[in-house]
Design a protein around this motif. Sequence first.
Motif, short mmCIF file in Angstrom:
data_model
loop_
_atom_site.label_atom_id
_atom_site.label_comp_id
_atom_site.label_asym_id
_atom_site.label_seq_id
_atom_site.Cartn_x
_atom_site.Cartn_y
_atom_site.Cartn_z
N HIS A 9 -1.03 8.70 11.92
CA HIS A 9 -0.74 9.51 10.73
C HIS A 9 0.55 9.02 10.08
CE1 HIS A 9 -3.86 12.17 12.18
NE2 HIS A 9 -3.24 12.24 13.35
N LYS A 10 0.65 9.24 8.79
CA LYS A 10 1.86 8.90 8.03
C LYS A 10 2.24 7.42 8.21
CE LYS A 10 3.58 13.59 8.12
NZ LYS A 10 4.64 14.51 8.48
N LYS A 11 1.23 6.56 8.11
CA LYS A 11 1.47 5.12 8.25
C LYS A 11 2.39 4.59 7.15
CE LYS A 11 -3.03 4.25 10.41
NZ LYS A 11 -4.30 3.50 10.25
N ASP A 12 2.36 5.24 5.99
CA ASP A 12 3.20 4.81 4.87
C ASP A 12 4.69 4.89 5.21
OD1 ASP A 12 0.93 4.38 3.42
OD2 ASP A 12 1.08 6.22 2.24
N ALA A 13 5.05 5.68 6.22
CA ALA A 13 6.45 5.79 6.62
C ALA A 13 6.99 4.46 7.13
CB ALA A 13 6.60 6.87 7.69
N PHE A 14 6.11 3.52 7.45
CA PHE A 14 6.51 2.21 7.98
C PHE A 14 6.47 1.12 6.91
CE2 PHE A 14 5.17 4.87 11.41
CZ PHE A 14 6.07 4.58 12.44
N LEU A 15 6.28 1.53 5.66
CA LEU A 15 6.11 0.58 4.57
C LEU A 15 7.31 -0.35 4.40
CD1 LEU A 15 4.08 -0.28 2.44
CD2 LEU A 15 5.14 1.36 0.88
N ASP A 16 8.52 0.15 4.57
CA ASP A 16 9.70 -0.70 4.40
C ASP A 16 9.65 -1.91 5.34
OD1 ASP A 16 10.21 0.98 6.66
OD2 ASP A 16 12.35 0.56 6.48
N LEU A 17 9.20 -1.69 6.55
CA LEU A 17 9.11 -2.78 7.52
C LEU A 17 7.91 -3.69 7.21
CD1 LEU A 17 10.25 -4.17 9.97
CD2 LEU A 17 9.24 -2.41 11.40
N LEU A 18 6.77 -3.10 6.87
CA LEU A 18 5.59 -3.89 6.54
C LEU A 18 5.83 -4.81 5.35
CD1 LEU A 18 2.94 -1.08 7.03
CD2 LEU A 18 3.22 -3.10 8.48
N LEU A 19 6.65 -4.35 4.41
CA LEU A 19 6.95 -5.16 3.22
C LEU A 19 7.76 -6.42 3.54
CD1 LEU A 19 7.63 -2.33 0.64
CD2 LEU A 19 5.88 -4.11 0.41
N LEU A 20 8.37 -6.48 4.71
CA LEU A 20 9.08 -7.70 5.10
C LEU A 20 8.11 -8.86 5.31
CD1 LEU A 20 11.74 -6.42 7.66
CD2 LEU A 20 12.09 -7.04 5.26
N ALA A 21 6.88 -8.54 5.75
CA ALA A 21 5.89 -9.58 6.03
C ALA A 21 4.87 -9.75 4.91
CB ALA A 21 5.16 -9.27 7.33
N ASP A 22 4.72 -8.74 4.08
CA ASP A 22 3.76 -8.79 2.97
C ASP A 22 4.43 -8.07 1.81
OD1 ASP A 22 1.58 -8.76 1.25
OD2 ASP A 22 0.17 -8.13 2.80
N GLU A 23 4.93 -8.85 0.86
CA GLU A 23 5.84 -8.32 -0.15
C GLU A 23 5.19 -7.50 -1.26
OE1 GLU A 23 8.12 -11.62 -1.64
OE2 GLU A 23 8.55 -12.32 0.38
N GLN A 24 3.87 -7.41 -1.28
CA GLN A 24 3.20 -6.68 -2.35
C GLN A 24 2.51 -5.44 -1.78
OE1 GLN A 24 1.47 -9.00 -5.53
NE2 GLN A 24 -0.36 -7.71 -5.46
N GLU A 25 2.98 -4.28 -2.18
CA GLU A 25 2.47 -3.02 -1.63
C GLU A 25 0.97 -2.85 -1.84
OE1 GLU A 25 3.41 1.76 -1.87
OE2 GLU A 25 4.89 0.35 -2.64
N SER A 26 0.45 -3.30 -2.98
CA SER A 26 -0.99 -3.15 -3.23
C SER A 26 -1.82 -3.95 -2.24
CB SER A 26 -1.34 -3.56 -4.67
OG SER A 26 -1.08 -4.94 -4.87
N MET A 27 -1.29 -5.06 -1.73
CA MET A 27 -2.01 -5.83 -0.70
C MET A 27 -1.99 -5.09 0.64
SD MET A 27 -3.29 -8.41 -2.27
CE MET A 27 -3.69 -9.76 -1.17
N ILE A 28 -0.86 -4.47 0.97
CA ILE A 28 -0.77 -3.68 2.20
C ILE A 28 -1.73 -2.49 2.13
CG2 ILE A 28 0.75 -2.20 3.60
CD1 ILE A 28 3.06 -4.10 2.75
N ASP A 29 -1.84 -1.88 0.94
CA ASP A 29 -2.73 -0.74 0.76
C ASP A 29 -4.18 -1.08 1.09
OD1 ASP A 29 -0.60 0.84 -0.03
OD2 ASP A 29 -1.02 0.63 -2.18
N LYS A 30 -4.56 -2.35 0.95
CA LYS A 30 -5.94 -2.76 1.20
C LYS A 30 -6.31 -2.71 2.68
CE LYS A 30 -6.37 -5.77 -2.81
NZ LYS A 30 -6.66 -7.12 -3.30
#
Length: 151
Positions: A9-30
């Motif tokens: 749950h609340k996976k978006d809370a980790f977005l800051d860290l995920l963006l270090l490896a994939d710089e485009q949020e719309s790609m992470i959303d996929k």
Amino acid sequence: MIEIKIIKHKKDAFLDLLLLADEQESMIDKYLQRGELFALFDAGDLKSVCVVTHESDGVCELKNIATYEKWQHKGYAGKLLNHIFSHFKNDYSTMLVGTGDIPWIIQFYQKHGFIISHRIKNFFTENYDTPMYDGGVQLVDMVYLKRDLVQ
């Protein structure tokens, strides 16, 4: 003490860290909501995360793995990889990972048992809104590596 948790749950809370490896949020959303998110903590502090998705019968894909910059090169990503290899070995026979054509990143995966599988030409230039760079090198092609999980 190292602890690895599956985050449901609340996976978006980790977005800051995920963006270090994939710089485009719309790609992470996929892949974020359909994937399993693993978080590695050391002494209660978040150090590293990864996302693994189901791709087909017998095949999963490591979509993202990232460690906070101040904790890189301390073995956290390797520990996380070893954990997910063990976690998924009874569910999948092969794990894929796609990355930019950057030698040190490819060597990291090879060190952990991956071998180069194939390449998708112009993936980064055709799928990202702005040019992506790593160490001053523009990412163009996606290099796929694979690893047998059943050893």
